[in-house]
Structure formats: structure tokens, C-alpha cells
Design a protein around this motif. Sequence first.
Motif, PDB file in Angstrom:
ATOM      1  N   GLY A   1       0.778  -1.091   0.028  1.00 28.31           N
ATOM      2  CA  GLY A   1       0.022   0.213  -0.031  1.00 28.31           C
ATOM      3  C   GLY A   1       0.889   1.234   0.030  1.00 28.31           C
ATOM      4  O   GLY A   1       0.231   2.417   0.027  1.00 28.31           O
ATOM      5  N   TRP A   2       2.139   1.052   0.163  1.00 27.08           N
ATOM      6  CA  TRP A   2       2.870   2.458   0.083  1.00 27.08           C
ATOM      7  C   TRP A   2       2.886   3.060  -1.059  1.00 27.08           C
ATOM      8  O   TRP A   2       2.916   4.376  -1.101  1.00 27.08           O
ATOM      9  CB  TRP A   2       4.523   1.999   0.194  1.00 27.08           C
ATOM     10  N   LEU A   3       2.705   2.483  -2.129  1.00 25.78           N
ATOM     11  CA  LEU A   3       2.681   3.218  -3.580  1.00 25.78           C
ATOM     12  C   LEU A   3       1.171   3.825  -3.686  1.00 25.78           C
ATOM     13  O   LEU A   3       1.059   5.025  -4.070  1.00 25.78           O
ATOM     14  CB  LEU A   3       2.784   2.318  -4.776  1.00 25.78           C
ATOM     15  N   ALA A   4       0.280   3.382  -3.151  1.00 26.23           N
ATOM     16  CA  ALA A   4      -1.036   4.067  -3.228  1.00 26.23           C
ATOM     17  C   ALA A   4      -0.917   5.261  -2.393  1.00 26.23           C
ATOM     18  O   ALA A   4      -1.598   6.117  -2.638  1.00 26.23           O
ATOM     19  CB  ALA A   4      -2.006   3.065  -2.639  1.00 26.23           C
ATOM     20  N   TRP A   5      -0.190   5.148  -1.158  1.00 23.46           N
ATOM     21  CA  TRP A   5      -0.311   6.423  -0.185  1.00 23.46           C
ATOM     22  C   TRP A   5       0.599   7.394  -0.704  1.00 23.46           C
ATOM     23  O   TRP A   5       0.109   8.530  -0.791  1.00 23.46           O
ATOM     24  CB  TRP A   5       0.616   5.755   1.165  1.00 23.46           C
ATOM     25  N   ALA A   6       1.674   7.073  -1.465  1.00 23.80           N
ATOM     26  CA  ALA A   6       2.630   8.253  -2.013  1.00 23.80           C
ATOM     27  C   ALA A   6       1.722   8.699  -3.369  1.00 23.80           C
ATOM     28  O   ALA A   6       2.022  10.334  -3.180  1.00 23.80           O
ATOM     29  CB  ALA A   6       3.703   7.482  -2.771  1.00 23.80           C
ATOM     30  N   ILE A   7       0.927   8.088  -4.084  1.00 21.11           N
ATOM     31  CA  ILE A   7       0.253   8.490  -5.001  1.00 21.11           C
ATOM     32  C   ILE A   7      -0.985   9.597  -4.570  1.00 21.11           C
ATOM     33  O   ILE A   7      -1.174  10.609  -5.325  1.00 21.11           O
ATOM     34  CB  ILE A   7      -0.359   7.636  -5.896  1.00 21.11           C
ATOM     35  N   ASP A   8      -1.288   9.396  -3.462  1.00 17.98           N
ATOM     36  CA  ASP A   8      -2.406  10.295  -2.695  1.00 17.98           C
ATOM     37  C   ASP A   8      -1.711  11.442  -2.222  1.00 17.98           C
ATOM     38  O   ASP A   8      -2.726  12.181  -1.382  1.00 17.98           O
ATOM     39  CB  ASP A   8      -3.207   9.352  -1.815  1.00 17.98           C
ATOM     40  N   LEU A   9      -0.375  11.564  -1.931  1.00 17.07           N
ATOM     41  CA  LEU A   9       0.049  12.824  -1.382  1.00 17.07           C
ATOM     42  C   LEU A   9      -0.328  13.980  -2.183  1.00 17.07           C
ATOM     43  O   LEU A   9      -0.539  13.932  -3.184  1.00 17.07           O
ATOM     44  CB  LEU A   9       1.624  12.612  -1.309  1.00 17.07           C
ATOM     45  N   PRO A  10      -0.396  15.143  -1.541  1.00 19.52           N
ATOM     46  CA  PRO A  10      -0.708  16.529  -2.127  1.00 19.52           C
ATOM     47  C   PRO A  10       0.103  16.727  -3.353  1.00 19.52           C
ATOM     48  O   PRO A  10      -0.315  17.223  -4.329  1.00 19.52           O
ATOM     49  CB  PRO A  10      -0.467  17.479  -1.194  1.00 19.52           C
ATOM     50  N   LEU A  11       1.758  16.678  -3.259  1.00 21.47           N
ATOM     51  CA  LEU A  11       2.365  16.904  -4.266  1.00 21.47           C
ATOM     52  C   LEU A  11       2.238  16.053  -5.622  1.00 21.47           C
ATOM     53  O   LEU A  11       2.138  16.426  -6.695  1.00 21.47           O
ATOM     54  CB  LEU A  11       3.924  16.632  -3.938  1.00 21.47           C
ATOM     55  N   ALA A  12       1.818  14.555  -5.308  1.00 25.97           N
ATOM     56  CA  ALA A  12       1.766  13.556  -6.204  1.00 25.97           C
ATOM     57  C   ALA A  12       0.367  13.963  -6.972  1.00 25.97           C
ATOM     58  O   ALA A  12       0.178  13.943  -8.264  1.00 25.97           O
ATOM     59  CB  ALA A  12       1.659  12.202  -5.983  1.00 25.97           C
ATOM     60  N   ARG A  13      -0.685  14.604  -6.341  1.00 26.57           N
ATOM     61  CA  ARG A  13      -1.959  14.820  -6.965  1.00 26.57           C
ATOM     62  C   ARG A  13      -1.764  16.245  -7.581  1.00 26.57           C
ATOM     63  O   ARG A  13      -2.319  16.268  -8.929  1.00 26.57           O
ATOM     64  CB  ARG A  13      -3.105  15.021  -5.824  1.00 26.57           C
TER      65      ARG A  13
END
Length: 235
Positions: free
Chosen positions: A186-198
Amino acid sequence: MADDPRPLASLSLTHVHYDPTDPLSYVCAWLALVPQGLCVVYATLIWSTREAEIALLFAGQLACEAINFALKRLIKEERPARMYGKGYGMPSSHAQFVAYFAVSLALFLLVRHRPPTARRRRNHTPMSMPERAAWSAVAVAVATAVAWSRVYLNYHTAKQVFVGSAAGVVSAVGWFVITGILRQSGWLAWAIDLPLARFLRVRDLVVEEDLCQAGWEKWDDKMTALKAQKSEKER
């Protein structure tokens, strides 16, 4: 400027020695530029698609280059005697680079990529497993040609190319396992949901659909609507 006594330096990034009287040597000189070309492909796809899988693939590629940099300075084996370039030769960075790319692409297409069937998506037929196997074989063939060209041009010994290729394969398999763990944990999903990634519009769609599919559906919807409007006017 013509009277300036300061000597000029050569940018050796694409400076390849070859025998101008040998057509095969000329082809090998172009094969030496494949890693630079792949870097352009990486940058273009990352910018245009914002796909996490492609960014992860490139991150692994950079890590593979760092491993090669460290190995060369640890082993300190010279290049073949008739060689005009600089630096150590063990392992071959070209062979390691293309081996990592070819194996990583094959692992993605044959193991990780799970596109929807044609029944689940309209107007789209995803690549079949034989097609994905064929593209993987092409990648491996090109990587083999690049590695062989390094020996033909006398930039590396056969042993240096073999070790470089082996290091690239090990790096690709290792990074594939690591990214698989990042996905499952789930680390990848967490990283993609970060404000910068969004903010950068990072997405993770290519694992389950082709790169062209989302854009194609929007285009097909537009064309279908235009045709419907035209039919209504004709009535």
C-alpha cells in the motif's frame, strides 16, 4: 574567438569511435546511442503520462547506473588495449543499462500487466500474451545487439559485457520484486495520494490498461457524439 589560446574540450557523451571503412562498425556506433535514446523515451513518457509505473522503472534504471558506477570503481578493470575512451571497463555500463531495461519491460508485459479483456472495454482490443511476448523478445534482441556492439567496437571485453548484462538482469529482477512489495503493502497508493503527487497528476493506470486507452475513449466519445448530431441534422 579564433585567437583564443584556450584548448577546447570534447563532450564525450555521444562520442563513439568506429571504423569508417566497416559498415557493421557504423551500425554498432549507432547502437551505442540506445541508452541515451531510452533516457529521452523515459523523460517523454513520464512527462506525458504521469504514470507511476514508468517513473518507478526509471528510478530503478538510475539505481542500476549507480550500481555500475560503484562496481567499476571497486573492480577497477581496464578496458581493452586498443580503446580510445576513458574510465574502467568492468562491468559494461551499456550492457547493464539495456539488460535492465529489456528484462524490466519483459517482466512488466508478461507478469505485471493485466489489461482488461475486449469484452470489458468497447472499441479496444488489448495486447494479447503472444504480442506481449513478441515485444519482450524484441527488447531482449536489441539489448543483445547493443551489448555485442560494445565488444565489436573494442570498448569492452566479452567478460565485461557478460558481467554488465548479468548485473542488469539482477537489478531488474530485484527492482521488480521491490516495486511489487511497494504495491502490495500500500505504500505506492499512499505516495500517489500525497498532495504533491496529486498536484503533478500522478496516476497508476498502465498496469491495468494500455497507455492509449483513456485518451482513445474520450476521442471515441467525441466522435460518436458528432456523428449522432450529424445524423439528427440529416433527418
